[in-house]
Enzyme design. Structure first.
Site, PDB file in Angstrom:
ATOM      1  N   HIS A 120       0.822  -1.220   0.000  1.00 29.55           N
ATOM      2  CA  HIS A 120       0.000   0.000   0.000  1.00 29.55           C
ATOM      3  C   HIS A 120       0.853   1.266   0.000  1.00 29.55           C
ATOM      4  O   HIS A 120       0.357   2.345  -0.279  1.00 29.55           O
ATOM      5  CB  HIS A 120      -0.939  -0.012   1.210  1.00 29.55           C
ATOM      6  CG  HIS A 120      -2.001  -1.074   1.110  1.00 29.55           C
ATOM      7  ND1 HIS A 120      -3.314  -0.790   0.806  1.00 29.55           N
ATOM      8  CD2 HIS A 120      -1.930  -2.422   1.222  1.00 29.55           C
ATOM      9  CE1 HIS A 120      -4.009  -1.916   0.762  1.00 29.55           C
ATOM     10  NE2 HIS A 120      -3.192  -2.923   1.014  1.00 29.55           N
ATOM     11  N   ASP A 130       3.340   9.438  -0.760  1.00 33.72           N
ATOM     12  CA  ASP A 130       2.218   8.602  -0.305  1.00 33.72           C
ATOM     13  C   ASP A 130       1.939   7.534  -1.349  1.00 33.72           C
ATOM     14  O   ASP A 130       1.972   7.824  -2.539  1.00 33.72           O
ATOM     15  CB  ASP A 130       0.965   9.479  -0.113  1.00 33.72           C
ATOM     16  CG  ASP A 130       0.122   9.012   1.059  1.00 33.72           C
ATOM     17  OD1 ASP A 130       0.120   7.802   1.344  1.00 33.72           O
ATOM     18  OD2 ASP A 130      -0.537   9.867   1.684  1.00 33.72           O
TER      19      ASP A 130
END
Ligand code: ADP
Length: 491
Positions: free
Chosen positions: A157, A364
């Site tokens: 992720h 991110d």
């Protein structure tokens, strides 16, 4: 196929409870509907004297949620230690923040091995294991060591950084080699996947063809699966939430002012200090905006036991106080700074109330807040997303106002432009983003990965059976032999 999903953190299906963290929030709706078994940490630990590993197994939609107590002796070294003080900083290109000991690494490997043993009770002939995130890089290898020949996939992720950055993680070679026990390794973006492949080529000297790498475990396919959100559900929640007391109180308190919103876990990767500085710069450069705009920043504390997080929390609190002290007035404050969690419904309503969504991480994997902000907007009067070009979401949400989170002036200008943007432009930009979100929902992500995992395993087995027996070295993963250990890594 019988799917077992594994992650460190799991979520329970209670709509009115806060659900902080992209992974848990993303997985909940799909796991609930898929009938999969979702296995993760209960958040509790227990010492080794207990035989029974699971604290709780409960129903989750048509599947089940299994909450596991992790071993007390290794939890700290695994979670706060190796996972969050070595891997997390490195994966977010902050190798300067790595603080880790050899014992932490051993604990990480122990917890991965413990989880593998616990998973054996869920294994049926048609089970596929889907492992989530950086907490379990070596779990696939542990499963193989226990003789598991079922499909085992992995999805990261977070970002995967440039090759040299990963080289700063102690034991990086054996750890990344262990990842090759996975049949399928999924990433959020092309850059992440390319960085990973480049590491395999240059550090491990492996050959890669069409995203498939061959190691002593067989073949692993590396591919990109950008994670999405449940767009329609979020949009519906946001529309309904406008009458929620927390949301209507916020709206009333604005007195016609325009609101910008930031919602993040309190983490150094989220670029919070630069964001507050940009809002400060906005007010310094445009004094006329005072009393007409303000920022609601929700920053939920996480990983508070780790020094870097404690330091950030103090730094941010001080910075917000300073900006409010300089610009605030007796009846007006530029920044409302909150450190608590909200339910998804309230959060959706808060997003919809804000004219501008400010999502400016330094780095991110995806950033689900960016997608949630877009999905929550009123189609007739949508807000504007100011988005870091270093968030994975920027690959899809290209009609956001993309910014460099290191450039404070540029961010201040983008926030000013967002506040001033006319309705027609807001709508055009928002509609383009919604098309992207609808084309890549979390349901689609789940289906794409599950199908690719089955395909990868079938292809892998075929290649193994095509290989002449002599090509299989003694250290090769024994495809159909149950119960042998190959001795990979530290246990
Ligand atoms: P990360 O996984 O690094 O925390 P993401 O932006 O991908 O970052 O995901 C964060 C998730 O957590 C989102 O689904 C968001 O709605 C949720 N979240 C973040 N802060 C809060 C909060 N204060 N209250 C409730 N949910 C939150």
């Amino acid at each position: 196929m019988n799917l077992v999903v594994v992650s460190n953190r799991v979520a329970r299906a209670r709509a009115n409870e806060p659900l902080t963290g992209g992974l848990a929030a993303a997985l909940l709706p799909v796991v609930e509907k898929s009938g999969a078994i979702w296995v993760g940490s209960s958040g509790r630990v227990r010492d080794g004297s207990h035989k029974e590993p699971f604290a709780e197994v409960e129903a989750l939609g048509s599947g089940a949620l299994a909450l596991l107590d992790l071993p007390a002796a290794h939890y700290g070294g695994y979670y706060e230690g190796f996972a969050n003080s070595a891997l997390w900083p490195a994966l977010h290109s902050r190798s300067d923040l790595i603080r880790v000991s050899h014992e932490d690494y051993q604990s990480y490997r122990e917890v991965n091995a413990f989880m593998a043993r616990a998973l054996m009770r869920f294994r049926k002939p048609d089970t596929a294991f889907w492992i989530q995130d950086y907490h379990f890089l070596s779990l696939g290898a542990e499963l193989r060591d226990l003789g598991v020949s079922n499909p085992v996939g992995f999805f990261l992720h977070t970002p995967w950084p440039a090759r040299a950055v990963m080289g700063a993680v102690p034991h990086h070679r054996e750890l990344i080699e262990a990842m090759l026990a996975y049949d399928l390794i999924g990433f959020q973006t092309d850059d992440d996947c390319e960085n990973f492949l480049s590491y395999l080529q240059s550090e491990l000297g492996l050959k890669i063809q069409d995203g498939v790498v061959t190691s002593r475990y067989g073949n692993s396919r590396c591919a990109v699966f950008p994670i999405g959100i449940d767009v329609e559900k979020f949009a519906l929640q946001a529309a309904k939430a406008s009458s929620h007391p927390d949301v209507s109180r916020l709206r009333r308190s604005l007195n016609g002012e325009q609101l910008a919103i930031g919602v993040d876990r309190l983490d150094y990767s989220k670029g919070l200090v630069n964001r507050i500085n940009a809002f400060d710069r906005l007010l310094v450069s445009n004094p006329a905006l005072k009393r007409t705009v303000s920022l609601l920043q929700i920053a939920t504390p996480s990983r508070g036991m780790i020094e870097a997080y404690g330091n950030l929390q103090s730094e941010l609190a001080k910075l917000v106080t300073d900006v409010n002290g300089r610009h605030g007035e007796t009846d007006w404050m530029p920044i409302r700074y909150l450190n608590r969690g909200y339910s998804q419904t309230v959060l959706a309503g808060l997003y919809r109330t804000a004219r501008v969504g400010v999502v400016t991480p330094l780095h991110d994997g995806m950033n689900l807040v960016a997608k949630e902000y877009v999905a929550a907007q009123n189609p007739a009067d949508p807000g504007v997303l100011v988005l870091s070009k270093f968030a994975g979401a920027a690959n899809e949400l290209q009609t956001a106002l993309l910014v460099n989170p290191h450039e404070i002036d540029g961010m201040a200008r983008a926030i000013a432009a967002a506040f001033a943007m006319p309705l027609t432009e807001r709508r055009t930009r928002w509609e383009a983003m919604m098309r992207k979100l609808r084309a890549g929902t979390v349901q689609q992500w789940f289906t794409d990965f599950s199908e690719a995992l089955e395909d990868a395993r079938v292809a892998n087995k075929k290649t193994a059976s095509d290989r002449p027996a002599a090509a299989v070295t003694p250290k090769s993963w024994p495809l159909h032999v149950v119960g042998s250990r190959s001795g990979a890594g530290v246990h």
